[in-house]
Design a protein around this motif. Structure first.
Motif, mmCIF file in Angstrom:
data_model
loop_
_atom_site.group_PDB
_atom_site.id
_atom_site.type_symbol
_atom_site.label_atom_id
_atom_site.label_comp_id
_atom_site.label_asym_id
_atom_site.label_seq_id
_atom_site.Cartn_x
_atom_site.Cartn_y
_atom_site.Cartn_z
ATOM 1 N N ASP A 33 -36.089 40.317 10.952
ATOM 2 C CA ASP A 33 -35.805 38.886 11.068
ATOM 3 C C ASP A 33 -36.679 38.057 10.133
ATOM 4 O OD1 ASP A 33 -33.960 39.455 13.041
ATOM 5 O OD2 ASP A 33 -35.413 39.224 14.673
ATOM 6 N N LEU A 34 -37.948 38.482 9.967
ATOM 7 C CA LEU A 34 -38.883 37.707 9.160
ATOM 8 C C LEU A 34 -38.660 37.904 7.671
ATOM 9 C CD1 LEU A 34 -41.432 35.877 9.167
ATOM 10 C CD2 LEU A 34 -42.799 37.983 9.114
ATOM 11 N N ALA A 35 -38.401 39.149 7.282
ATOM 12 C CA ALA A 35 -38.244 39.462 5.849
ATOM 13 C C ALA A 35 -37.063 40.408 5.670
ATOM 14 C CB ALA A 35 -39.525 40.082 5.296
ATOM 15 N N SER A 91 -46.321 32.778 12.150
ATOM 16 C CA SER A 91 -46.152 33.070 10.722
ATOM 17 C C SER A 91 -44.835 32.527 10.182
ATOM 18 C CB SER A 91 -46.207 34.583 10.482
ATOM 19 O OG SER A 91 -47.470 35.100 10.842
ATOM 20 N N PRO A 92 -44.898 31.727 9.113
ATOM 21 C CA PRO A 92 -43.661 31.229 8.500
ATOM 22 C C PRO A 92 -43.083 32.185 7.469
ATOM 23 C CG PRO A 92 -45.546 30.202 7.466
ATOM 24 C CD PRO A 92 -46.097 31.105 8.533
ATOM 25 N N ASN A 93 -43.907 33.163 7.027
ATOM 26 C CA ASN A 93 -43.440 34.093 6.003
ATOM 27 C C ASN A 93 -44.199 35.412 6.130
ATOM 28 O OD1 ASN A 93 -46.004 33.752 4.522
ATOM 29 N ND2 ASN A 93 -45.168 31.737 3.980
ATOM 30 N N LEU A 94 -43.818 36.369 5.297
ATOM 31 C CA LEU A 94 -44.396 37.711 5.375
ATOM 32 C C LEU A 94 -45.873 37.720 4.995
ATOM 33 C CD1 LEU A 94 -43.868 40.717 5.870
ATOM 34 C CD2 LEU A 94 -43.230 40.930 3.458
ATOM 35 N N THR A 95 -46.273 36.904 4.027
ATOM 36 C CA THR A 95 -47.662 36.881 3.584
ATOM 37 C C THR A 95 -48.611 36.516 4.729
ATOM 38 O OG1 THR A 95 -46.988 36.254 1.346
ATOM 39 C CG2 THR A 95 -49.287 35.866 1.947
ATOM 40 N N PHE A 97 -47.939 36.774 7.892
ATOM 41 C CA PHE A 97 -47.829 37.823 8.904
ATOM 42 C C PHE A 97 -48.737 39.008 8.555
ATOM 43 C CE2 PHE A 97 -45.786 41.559 10.846
ATOM 44 C CZ PHE A 97 -45.710 41.136 12.165
#
Length: 380
Positions: A33-35, A91-95, A97
């Motif tokens: 879902d996130l990336a 977390s808004p993005n993978l970085t 996270f």
């Protein structure tokens, strides 16, 4: 008072262990879902990233605990897990996270911190039993966490599940606040400490046994589901039950094993080696239930024996440093086991990790034999 102290430490450890051990099973879905489109190898790397960070940080935090107090280090471990999970949930993005996973692993480590604190409050057989119970809380978390979190993910909770889980280590933090500070009488005289970066030969041997034992346990985990399918088990629930059966043995049989006064490390490793060898040679699913029970008995006896050896040597080194290295060796073993399982299954078949586990358990027996002699010389 002592019972309340132990209960607070164990409950706090369970809350943090439930948080850390329950969610990795659902990491692929959360990352999906996130990336979206993240390659499979990247998911595997992120899966072991917190473990790697803990393996690297545990000895450092151990030395820090010896200088500043094991209770303070335990508070740090719960707070670190709270911060890592809260950031992961937001977390808004993978970085971001990935940064959260690094914080979780680097500043967490509740198992080592709990054991180190207990070693400043207990000694001898009391400490040995307490170490068995911290492992009990970890096994309980490994069983209850995936089940309960599975119910939440089925209701649509994704990455925000991390935010909900973050409050559990925060509650553990509050529990530890009420506990007494370390007793300075348990600290070793500086003259007895080994030089920085070195360990007594006897302790180094115990760490090697811990590494081999942890390796033998973990190397069969990643591919247990396809192993069960290869034996003709088509029900995922049944495979899950068989997978968790050794942990259930630990939960049910630990109170009985506590009554045994001798060191059961060698019998435990022998049972673990035999059960893994038989699982490697199995061509039918019918014996698997009995063999998983045998694995559980071996795991239980090995843990109890290791903890007895560790409690007997806890006065040979500072508590934080000792348990930091002990936890780190287990984390490195888990990382090596995951890589090894991936390699051997590709070249030697799905059942091959069980043969590797058998060989590792046999090597641990050879390494552990001298420990039984020195254990008799160290009063419990």
């Amino acid at each position: 008072m002592q019972r309340r102290l132990i209960a607070s430490v164990l409950l706090g450890h369970y809350l943090s262990a439930f948080t850390a051990l329950g969610i990795p099973l659902y990491l692929p879905r959360i990352l999906g879902d996130l990336a979206p489109g993240l390659p499979g190898w990247a998911i595997g790397v992120l899966f072991v990233l917190p473990t790697l960070c803990t393996a690297l940080a545990a000895p450092v935090w151990g030395r820090w605990a010896d200088r500043n107090g094991c209770r303070l280090s335990l508070l740090r471990a719960h707070a670190g897990l709270f911060a890592g999970f809260l950031l992961a949930g937001l977390s808004p993005n993978l970085t971001v996270f990935v940064l959260a996973l690094v914080i979780q692993g680097t500043f967490g480590g509740a198992m080592a911190a709990s054991n180190a604190y207990l070693s400043t409050q207990l000694k001898g057989s009391g400490l040995s039993r307490a170490l068995n119970w911290t492992q009990y809380s970890a096994r309980l978390a490994m069983i209850s966490g995936p089940i309960l979190l599975g119910l939440l993910t089925s209701r649509g909770l994704g990455i925000n599940l991390y935010s909900w889980l973050a409050w559990l280590p925060l509650l553990a933090f509050v529990l530890v606040l009420a506990l007494p500070n370390d007793k300075p009488g348990h600290a070793l005289d500086r003259k007895q400490k080994p030089p920085p970066g070195q360990l007594p030969a006897d302790m180094a041997r115990l760490l090697a046994v811990q590494f081999l034992f942890s390796f033998a346990m973990v190397v069969t985990f990643p591919y247990f589901m396809p192993y069960g399918e290869q034996l003709g088990i088509g029900n995922d629930t049944l495979i899950g039950v068989l997978y968790s059966l050794p942990h259930l043995v630990y939960l049910l049989a630990l109170p009985w094993v506590h009554k045994h006064q001798g060191n059961v490390l060698l019998p435990g490793l022998a049972l673990l080696a035999i059960s893994n060898a038989l699982q490697f040679w199995s061509v039918q699913a019918e014996p698997l239930f009995a063999l998983r029970l045998l694995s559980g008995a071996g795991m239980l006896l090995s843990f109890v024996g290791l903890h007895r050896c560790l409690s007997q040597r806890s006065r040979q080194g500072s508590a934080g440093r000792l348990f930091g290295w002990f936890d780190s060796s287990g984390k490195w073993a888990g990382t090596a086991a995951g890589v090894t399982a991936a390699l051997v299954t590709q070249t030697c078949g799905i059942a091959s990790p069980f043969l590797v586990a058998c060989l590792a358990a046999m090597a641990a027996m050879v390494m552990a034999r001298p420990l039984m002699i020195t254990s008799r010389e160290i009063p419990a």
